[in-house]
Motif scaffolding. Structure first.
Motif, PDB file in Angstrom:
ATOM      1  N   THR A   1       2.274   1.711  -3.465  1.00  0.00           N
ATOM      2  CA  THR A   1       1.201   2.178  -4.347  1.00  0.00           C
ATOM      3  C   THR A   1       0.938   3.670  -4.130  1.00  0.00           C
ATOM      4  OG1 THR A   1       0.187  -0.011  -4.244  1.00  0.00           O
ATOM      5  CG2 THR A   1      -1.194   1.778  -5.047  1.00  0.00           C
ATOM      6  N   LYS A   2       0.882   4.065  -2.855  1.00  0.00           N
ATOM      7  CA  LYS A   2       0.652   5.484  -2.527  1.00  0.00           C
ATOM      8  C   LYS A   2       1.774   6.361  -3.085  1.00  0.00           C
ATOM      9  CE  LYS A   2      -1.663   8.733  -0.400  1.00  0.00           C
ATOM     10  NZ  LYS A   2      -3.029   9.091  -0.851  1.00  0.00           N
TER      11      LYS A   2
ATOM     12  N   GLN B   1       1.367   6.720  -6.810  1.00  0.00           N
ATOM     13  CA  GLN B   1       0.268   7.656  -7.091  1.00  0.00           C
ATOM     14  C   GLN B   1       0.701   9.094  -6.835  1.00  0.00           C
ATOM     15  OE1 GLN B   1      -2.879   6.158  -4.578  1.00  0.00           O
ATOM     16  NE2 GLN B   1      -3.551   4.630  -6.071  1.00  0.00           N
ATOM     17  N   PHE B   2       1.393   9.308  -5.724  1.00  0.00           N
ATOM     18  CA  PHE B   2       1.823  10.664  -5.340  1.00  0.00           C
ATOM     19  C   PHE B   2       2.761  11.258  -6.386  1.00  0.00           C
ATOM     20  CE2 PHE B   2       4.854  13.509  -3.272  1.00  0.00           C
ATOM     21  CZ  PHE B   2       4.012  14.422  -2.655  1.00  0.00           C
TER      22      PHE B   2
ATOM     23  N   GLY C   1      -6.318   7.652  -7.946  1.00  0.00           N
ATOM     24  CA  GLY C   1      -6.052   6.221  -8.100  1.00  0.00           C
ATOM     25  C   GLY C   1      -6.600   5.643  -9.386  1.00  0.00           C
TER      26      GLY C   1
ATOM     27  N   GLN D   1       0.835  -1.207   0.000  1.00  0.00           N
ATOM     28  CA  GLN D   1       0.000   0.000   0.000  1.00  0.00           C
ATOM     29  C   GLN D   1       0.872   1.260   0.000  1.00  0.00           C
ATOM     30  OE1 GLN D   1      -2.395  -1.438  -1.039  1.00  0.00           O
ATOM     31  NE2 GLN D   1      -4.114  -1.188   0.356  1.00  0.00           N
TER      32      GLN D   1
ATOM     33  N   SER E   1      -4.823  10.622   4.172  1.00  0.00           N
ATOM     34  CA  SER E   1      -3.381  10.654   3.920  1.00  0.00           C
ATOM     35  C   SER E   1      -2.816   9.296   3.500  1.00  0.00           C
ATOM     36  CB  SER E   1      -2.639  11.129   5.173  1.00  0.00           C
ATOM     37  OG  SER E   1      -3.021  12.450   5.505  1.00  0.00           O
ATOM     38  N   TYR E   2      -3.621   8.235   3.598  1.00  0.00           N
ATOM     39  CA  TYR E   2      -3.093   6.895   3.343  1.00  0.00           C
ATOM     40  C   TYR E   2      -3.842   6.136   2.256  1.00  0.00           C
ATOM     41  CZ  TYR E   2      -0.474   7.520   7.670  1.00  0.00           C
ATOM     42  OH  TYR E   2       0.376   8.000   8.637  1.00  0.00           O
ATOM     43  N   THR E   3      -5.031   6.582   1.893  1.00  0.00           N
ATOM     44  CA  THR E   3      -5.834   5.807   0.954  1.00  0.00           C
ATOM     45  C   THR E   3      -5.126   5.617  -0.390  1.00  0.00           C
ATOM     46  OG1 THR E   3      -7.961   5.640  -0.178  1.00  0.00           O
ATOM     47  CG2 THR E   3      -7.076   7.868   0.127  1.00  0.00           C
ATOM     48  N   THR E   4      -5.285   4.432  -0.971  1.00  0.00           N
ATOM     49  CA  THR E   4      -4.808   4.184  -2.334  1.00  0.00           C
ATOM     50  C   THR E   4      -5.999   4.070  -3.287  1.00  0.00           C
ATOM     51  OG1 THR E   4      -4.714   1.799  -1.896  1.00  0.00           O
ATOM     52  CG2 THR E   4      -2.679   3.052  -1.580  1.00  0.00           C
ATOM     53  N   HIS E   5      -7.174   4.518  -2.810  1.00  0.00           N
ATOM     54  CA  HIS E   5      -8.389   4.599  -3.636  1.00  0.00           C
ATOM     55  C   HIS E   5      -8.851   3.221  -4.114  1.00  0.00           C
ATOM     56  CE1 HIS E   5      -7.711   8.919  -3.516  1.00  0.00           C
ATOM     57  NE2 HIS E   5      -6.468   8.675  -3.888  1.00  0.00           N
TER      58      HIS E   5
END
Length: 224
Positions: free
Chosen positions: A18-19, A22-23, A30, A15, A61-65
């Motif tokens: 992945t974050k 994405q960032f 996502g 995760q 602040s942590y979601t990867t959608h």
């Protein structure tokens, strides 16, 4: 990601990676980067890190959608009956903590598995929330090379020995329907066996073990 074991330690690492992807790629919703987590049934129910990772799924602040979770539900916790190892009916029930939809599917039915996986993919693409595919299956062999499952689960393994393997079962279905011929089926088997045999032969020429291949999956064309 390389996983140190068949347990769940790698989940939040995936995760985090992945974050980061994405960032650094500006993928704020996502829509271009996502994660798929593969779990075993005993670890999914028994490892607290699964619950903790689910609780990261909707934090700003942590979601990867949305993550697609695939549970290989083949009683990998081999010495213990499910009724002795968890208090919930299904190993996937921990996902209910975030109201994730859970699809239980017979892994002996490849077309049903494909259908469910397509639905799960559409769910994630549409709602950007976690979703679980629970592959209800069995292990034909032991937990590892040393395990003889007839010692701990004799009644179950008498039944399993009577089961046709899923490939044989599905091939017979397609041949009976006229979708493929037996010759086409046998040619596909031979083609796959040839790929495996050639890879095995090539492996004998490998003289150096590259540790970096085991530490992480490559990031071609780094984004930063």
């Amino acid at each position: 990601m390389a996983n140190p074991s068949h347990l769940e330690a790698v989940d939040p690492v995936v995760q985090g990676k992945t974050k980061a992807e994405q960032f650094y790629s500006g993928d704020n919703d996502g829509k271009r980067v996502m994660s798929i987590l593969l779990h075993g049934d005993a670890a999914f129910a028994g490892q607290g890190i699964v619950y903790e990772t689910f609780h990261l799924s909707d934090l700003p602040s942590y979601t990867t959608h949305g993550t697609i979770h695939v549970v290989a539900n083949n009683q990998i916790g081999f010495t213990t009956d499910p009724r002795m190892s968890r208090s919930s009916p299904y190993p996937s029930d921990v996902a209910r903590v975030v109201n994730a939809p859970i699809f239980h599917v017979n892994a002996d039915d490849p077309e049903a598995v494909m259908y469910v996986c397509n639905v799960a993919a559409e769910w994630r693409a549409t709602f950007h929330k976690d979703v679980v595919v629970d592959l209800v299956s069995y292990r034909r062999m032991g937990h590892n090379e040393m395990d003889e499952p007839m010692f701990t689960q004799p009644l179950m393994y008498k039944q399993i020995k009577k089961q046709k393997p899923v490939l044989q079962k599905y091939a017979e279905k397609l041949i009976s329907e006229g979708a493929v011929t037996r010759q086409e089926y046998e040619e596909e088997i031979a083609k796959y066996d040839k790929i495996c045999e050639e890879a095995h032969a090539r492996s004998k020429d490998e003289k150096i073990l590259h540790i970096k291949h085991w530490l992480d999956s490559p990031w071609p064309g780094k984004l930063y």
